[in-house]
Design an enzyme around this catalytic site. Structure first.
Site, PDB file in Angstrom:
ATOM      1  N   SER A1123       0.872  -1.174   0.000  1.00  0.00           N
ATOM      2  CA  SER A1123       0.000   0.000   0.000  1.00  0.00           C
ATOM      3  C   SER A1123       0.912   1.227   0.000  1.00  0.00           C
ATOM      4  CB  SER A1123      -0.909  -0.006   1.236  1.00  0.00           C
ATOM      5  OG  SER A1123      -1.685   1.164   1.272  1.00  0.00           O
ATOM      6  N   THR A1124       1.203   1.719  -1.208  1.00  0.00           N
ATOM      7  CA  THR A1124       2.176   2.817  -1.321  1.00  0.00           C
ATOM      8  C   THR A1124       1.697   4.083  -0.645  1.00  0.00           C
ATOM      9  OG1 THR A1124       1.233   3.392  -3.476  1.00  0.00           O
ATOM     10  CG2 THR A1124       3.132   1.921  -3.471  1.00  0.00           C
ATOM     11  N   CYS A1125       0.391   4.225  -0.511  1.00  0.00           N
ATOM     12  CA  CYS A1125      -0.096   5.448   0.126  1.00  0.00           C
ATOM     13  C   CYS A1125       0.290   5.503   1.590  1.00  0.00           C
ATOM     14  CB  CYS A1125      -1.604   5.565  -0.033  1.00  0.00           C
ATOM     15  SG  CYS A1125      -2.510   4.103   0.492  1.00  0.00           S
ATOM     16  N   TYR A1126       0.500   4.354   2.202  1.00  0.00           N
ATOM     17  CA  TYR A1126       0.912   4.314   3.602  1.00  0.00           C
ATOM     18  C   TYR A1126       2.316   3.746   3.775  1.00  0.00           C
ATOM     19  CZ  TYR A1126      -3.956   5.233   4.773  1.00  0.00           C
ATOM     20  OH  TYR A1126      -5.195   5.801   4.882  1.00  0.00           O
TER      21      TYR A1126
END
Length: 1157
Positions: A1123-1126
């Protein structure tokens, strides 16, 4: 009992003294009024006091004396007047008799006959009838023409008896008579010259008589014109001529006023020399300096026959000595003297300087470059005089500049003075060019070489007998005097030369053999006394450091309290805040300390004499530093790496390190302590030289890192304080506190290298943080959760979609963007973008757009394969607009702290930082071209054999374009004389002109998001590091120490232990792929993973496997996801390291994100 002496004076009724008695008597007890009175025979009842009586007698005595003097004066005036009238009558009689005699004489004219019969009466009646009245009467012009013709004819005769000059080598009586008459003739000649302006210039009679008089003066003072000279009597004739020249230089002949009036006539000005009244006619040297040397273009406008007398060694030496001894009075009188209106752009002292140089170097209207000094010139006097005059001229120019600046700051007014100033400025360019042309001898190497040779001689031998019995007036020439000479000349050329500035002087100084070495020897002996501890071994030991360890090294040392308080107080002063000191102390204490610096090694590079800045520098040291920095900074522009590193000329690398440490310490402390306007020339050249040294070290290291950090290791301000102060200064460059504002801001912008790189990165992030805060206060930032900019990007058209949807935003691109990807299959990819997908978008768009196949950028031919704009991009559709858009993409990455996997060419980054590139930087762009140019530079044969011309050929889209490096370059062959011009023209075109349109376009896009002042914190290499990260690997220990575990994982979990074991066994490239899989960026944060936001996280994905399957060798089949956003890695509970390794490698190599989930 006291006694008193009493005097009685007896006078008659007319006041004549008859009898005076004096006796002593005993003091009685008479009252005060009675004891001050005396009895007088026949006096009235009211008696006069003794004091009144004495005063009356004194007045009457003075009156009688005045009457006697008046009578004597009247008799003297009568006698003078009778003599004057009689002498005029006799003079007129002599003139008549003289005319009859000359017109009817038919005999032989011997020298004795000419002296007694012709010259004696002629001088008598001319002096009585013409010079006494300060006017040349018309009836005397014929007499003068006749007499001068007879004398010239006589002096042209080879017959000893007929030559008038033979009297100068005759009997003592004849010599005395000849000297007297020659002096009178000289006086008469200059008197006629002074009267030339009062007559009509079209009157041929006065023109002819004036020319005869000047020819006569020249023949009398030039032995070459004497036809009666032999080897036996040459010494006597030389003595006679020297005595006559000494008389001319003494001022008794009126040469100064006469020439001044004559030159004023030539200049067609309204200057009136009648106002010149010389109170001390014997002080000729002062007259020479004040009234002759201040005449504009004196040596160029005078007839050539007069110049030998003006620049004779006896004249110049006497005047130079007088000027040095009485310089205050003479300079004051020069300021009061008048000059023609057309020359008022230059003050009188400026014209005196130009005339001194022209007379001393033999430069006149017929000789452009004599190549030597005037015969018999005393060099020490000459140098000291020029230094005195240049200092006075610079004071005038500084004051004049301040006045003009004040006038510009004041609102326009109808003051007629402004109109005059505008008229003067309109013609100032031509006047300054003409004036600078008079100073051209100082730009010649022979001028400097002779002075250096004399200075070396004087330094090894004691001075000759002093001119006066005082050390103040004992002059000898030293290197410091020569330094003063050229230091002042540099400043004058930079101010008054409208086209080239100080370039002519710098060219000469830089390429004069041994000059720079001599200057540095003096500085080194003064600043590095004895054998310094700086050695090559010390440097080598300091160079053997690990870049990796330096980047990872943490700050341990706290900033000293005094330095912190100083910077905090400055920040308060700029911002207008008055917060409590405790609040700032808390901020400082919570701030991480600066990087650890080896104090012992830093002390070596911190020059003790420079720690007080410019305040602790003597005038001699100031001048030497100014000249050295100006000259060496100019030489560094053309000094190639072969000469600098291999041949080590003009200095060894050890000396180069000392020079760098000196410049670094001086600039830092000079900016810290503040500097005056007078010290600005030194600071400008020192900063310029320091930047050139630092940039060369960045390109090819020769200095240890401690050298650049040493001056500020104890007094650096905290990062937040420095950043905020810099921000305030950027918005208010002209603060009220002018003495300290420049020093605070200049330390950060001028010498950013005194801060370690890590601190500058923190400062850059602080700038971004402040900008985001200001945008939020201005309402430019959307509320959390909203999507101000939403874009949809196709995986196969990421560049085109990004350009169409983001290019028009400009600076609004600072706002957050929400990216939705569409896969290559045409399906929307799952997942929400909380920043991770936007980072991935920026990374992917830069990867595709910067690829050489795309056509916008190409790679250099060096081993690093750095990016450089492709010159063919201008022919592509929207090529320049695309490059500008990529500038915004890079700016967005820097603004958000996103690392990209690419680095730009050193030359290209130099343009983005607003810096000019020079020859040696070509090696980083095109090594082959650089080697070829070096071959031409050091070619021993005739360069014409190489068949080169001033053109360069470009290829783009299959077409060849020939570009001329200068006007008509295709017709100009490269020769040994112009090969340096060719080399630098090629380098300048490749480094600065060819790339300029692309760098300007990229710069426009970049600065939409990043302030140029932020970028100037870094050099080219550091800019690339800021953009792309430190190394192509990650520190596993650092990542492990800054990792968060969720979902049930902990540091002791079996899968976590297996994960770190597998990661350690990965190749560096594989670790970078893993980092990109989780964070969308393959590079680690510059300051370590503790600065990664959000924190790197490993989340547990529970996957239960039956016990019998585990026993049978089966493991979890599910792939890891991210999860690149996190910045989160979703890791299943693998049981075997081989399975974990295989699954992880497959996942990070698939180039997909949420799809694997």
């Amino acid at each position: 009992m006291p006694w008193k002496q009493t005097c009685i004076l007896v006078v008659d009724k007319k006041g004549n003294e008859i009898l005076g008695l004096c006796f002593d008597n005993h003091l009685t007890s008479m009252d005060e009024h009675r004891k001050h009175q005396v009895s007088l025979r026949g006096a009235s009842a009211k008696e006069i006091t003794r004091d009144a009586l004495l005063e009356k007698v004194f007045q009457e005595r003075e009156l009688r004396n005045y009457a006697r003097r008046a009578t004597a004066a009247a008799l003297f005036i009568q006698r003078v007047w009778r003599r004057y009238k009689v002498s005029e009558i006799v003079a007129m009689q002599h003139q008549e008799e003289w005319e009859i005699l000359v017109n009817h004489f038919a005999g032989v004219r011997t020298a004795t006959w000419i002296s007694k019969i012709i010259l004696r009466p002629f001088l008598f009646f001319i002096m009585c009838l013409s010079t006494r009245h300060q006017k040349v009467h018309t009836r005397h012009i014929d007499c003068m023409r006749t007499c001068f013709s007879i004398l010239l004819e006589s002096m042209n005769s080879v017959d000893l008896d007929s030559n008038f000059c033979s009297l100068a080598i005759g009997t003592p009586e004849e010599r005395r008579i000849w000297t007297y008459q020659a002096q009178k003739l000289t006086f008469l000649g200059f008197f006629i010259l002074s009267q030339f302006s009062k007559h009509n210039s079209g009157d041929q009679d006065i023109v002819y008589v004036t020319s005869l008089a000047m020819r006569l003066v020249v023949v009398l003072t030039d032995l070459k014109g004497w036809k009666c000279i032999t080897d036996d009597n040459r010494s006597d004739a030389d003595i006679a001529v020297k005595d006559l020249i000494k008389f001319m230089g003494s001022g008794k002949c009126g040469i100064y006023i006469s020439i001044g009036r004559y030159v004023s006539t030539l200049n067609n000005s309204s200057l009136q020399r009648k106002s010149i009244i010389l109170t001390d006619v014997n002080y000729a040297a002062k007259q020479y300096c004040v009234f002759l040397l201040t005449i504009p273009w004196l040596a160029q406008r005078l007839p050539a026959v007069l110049l030998p007398a003006l620049k004779h060694k006896t004249v110049l030496s006497s005047c130079f000595q007088t000027l040095l001894i009485l310089k205050k009075n003479i300079l004051r009188d020069m300021d009061r003297s008048e000059i023609p209106l057309s020359s008022k752009g230059i003050p009188p002292v400026g014209w005196a300087l130009a005339n001194v140089i022209c007379l001393a170097t033999g430069t006149d209207n017929d000789s452009t470059d004599s190549g030597s000094f005037s015969q018999g010139l005393e060099y020490a006097l000459y140098v000291h005089v020029v230094v005195t005059l240049t200092e006075s001229l610079l004071d005038y120019l500084d004051n004049y500049g301040c006045i003009k600046k004040e006038k510009k700051d004041i609102a326009p007014s109808p003051d007629p003075t402004d109109t005059v100033l505008c008229d003067v400025d309109a013609t100032a360019g031509f006047l300054k060019s003409s004036y600078i042309d008079l100073l051209r001898p100082v730009c010649q190497q022979w001028h400097l070489k002779i002075l250096l040779a004399i200075a070396n001689t004087d330094s090894t031998h004691s001075a000759e007998t002093p001119l006066l019995n005082s050390p103040e007036y004992s002059w000898k020439l030293e290197l410091s005097d020569v330094a003063f000479f050229y230091s002042n000349m540099l400043r004058i050329f930079s101010i008054l030369n409208p086209t080239l500035g100080s370039l002519p002087v710098l060219n000469m100084l830089s390429f004069t053999p041994g000059f720079l070495v001599s200057l540095w020897a003096v500085l080194e002996n003064s600043l590095f006394p004895g054998d310094s501890n700086i050695s090559d071994d010390h440097f080598i030991s300091k160079l053997s450091f690990s870049n990796k360890s330096v980047v990872q090294e943490k700050r341990q040392k706290q900033v000293e309290k005094d330095g912190v308080n100083k910077w905090v107080s400055v920040l308060q002063k700029f911002t207008g805040k008055s917060q409590a000191a405790g609040k700032y102390a808390d901020q400082i204490d919570s701030h991480p300390g600066p990087s650890k610096v080896n104090e012992d090694s830093s002390d070596v590079w911190d020059i003790e004499h420079m720690r007080s800045g410019l305040q602790g520098i003597s005038k001699d040291m100031f001048c030497l530093l100014h000249l050295f920095c100006a000259t060496y900074s100019h030489l560094l522009l053309v000094l190639d790496d072969i000469e600098f590193y291999e041949k080590q000329v003009p200095f060894t690398l050890e000396q180069q390190r000392r020079i760098a440490s000196l410049l670094n310490t001086l600039v830092y402390n000079g900016l810290s302590h503040g500097s005056s306007q007078q010290s600005r020339p030194l600071m400008d050249y020192t900063i310029r030289c320091l930047h050139l040294m630092y940039e060369r070290d960045c390109r090819h290291q020769f200095c240890p890192p401690d050298l650049w950090l040493s001056p500020a290791r104890k007094s650096r301000p905290p990062i937040a304080v420095a950043a905020r102060s810099h921000g305030v200064l950027s918005t208010n460059p002209r603060g009220d506190d002018a003495s300290f504002v420049p020093s605070m801001g200049s330390i950060i912008t001028t010498t950013p290298h005194v801060f370690p790189f890590e601190e500058r990165v923190e400062m850059f992030r602080e700038f971004v943080k402040m900008d985001k805060a200001s945008r939020k206060m201005a309402g430019e930032v959307s509320e959390p959760g909203s999507r101000s900019i939403e874009i949809v990007v196709r995986r196969g058209h990421i560049v085109e979609d990004g350009y169409q949807q983001l290019n028009y935003l400009g600076s609004k691109l600072k706002s957050s963007i929400h990216v939705s990807f569409v896969s290559e299959c045409g399906l929307p990819e799952a997942g929400l973008d909380y920043g991770g997908l936007s980072k991935e978008f920026l990374t992917d768009i830069s990867k595709e757009a910067f690829a050489p196949e795309y056509g916008l950028f190409s790679q250099t031919s060096t081993s690093e394969r750095l990016l450089i704009p492709n010159i063919s991009a201008r022919y592509l559709e929207n090529g320049m607009q695309m490059i500008e858009f990529l500038g915004r993409v890079v700016g967005k990455a820097l603004y958000e702290g996103i690392l990209l996997d690419y680095s730009f060419s050193h030359v290209f980054v130099q343009k983005l930082l607003g810096r000019y590139s020079f020859l040696d930087e070509l090696s980083t762009l095109d090594p082959e071209l650089y080697r070829n140019l070096m071959y031409v530079k050091h070619f021993d044969g005739d360069v014409k054999d190489l068949s080169l011309d001033f053109t360069v050929t470009e290829e783009s889209l299959g077409k060849r374009h020939v570009i001329e490096l200068k006007s008509g370059g295709k017709d100009i062959s490269v020769s040994n004389e112009n090969k340096m011009q060719y080399i630098h023209a090629i380098a300048d075109y490749k480094l600065n002109h060819q790339i300029l349109p692309f760098s300007n376009a990229f710069y426009r896009g970049l600065t939409d998001l990043i302030s140029p002042s932020w970028l100037k914190l870094f050099n080219a290499s550091e800019f690339n590091q800021l953009l792309s990260g430190g190394t192509y690997d990650i520190d596993v220990d650092d990542l492990k120490n800054n990792t968060r575990y969720t979902g049930g994982y902990s540091e002791g979990s079996r899968s976590i232990k297996l994960f770190w074991e597998v990661i350690r066994d990965f190749e560096p490239k594989e670790r970078c792929m893993l980092l990109k899989f989780v964070t969308s960026c393959s590079r680690a944060p510059l300051l370590g993973f503790n600065h990664l936001q959000p924190t790197f996280t490993i989340h547990k994905v529970a996957c239960d496997v039956p016990l019998w399957a585990t026993i049978g060798g089966q493991d979890v089949e599910r792939l890891p996801s991210a999860s690149t956003c996190y910045n989160t890695l979703k890791l299943p509970t693998y049981k075997r390291p081989s399975t974990l390794r295989a699954k992880l490698l497959y996942a990070i190599s698939s180039n997909a994100g949420f799809e694997l989930s």
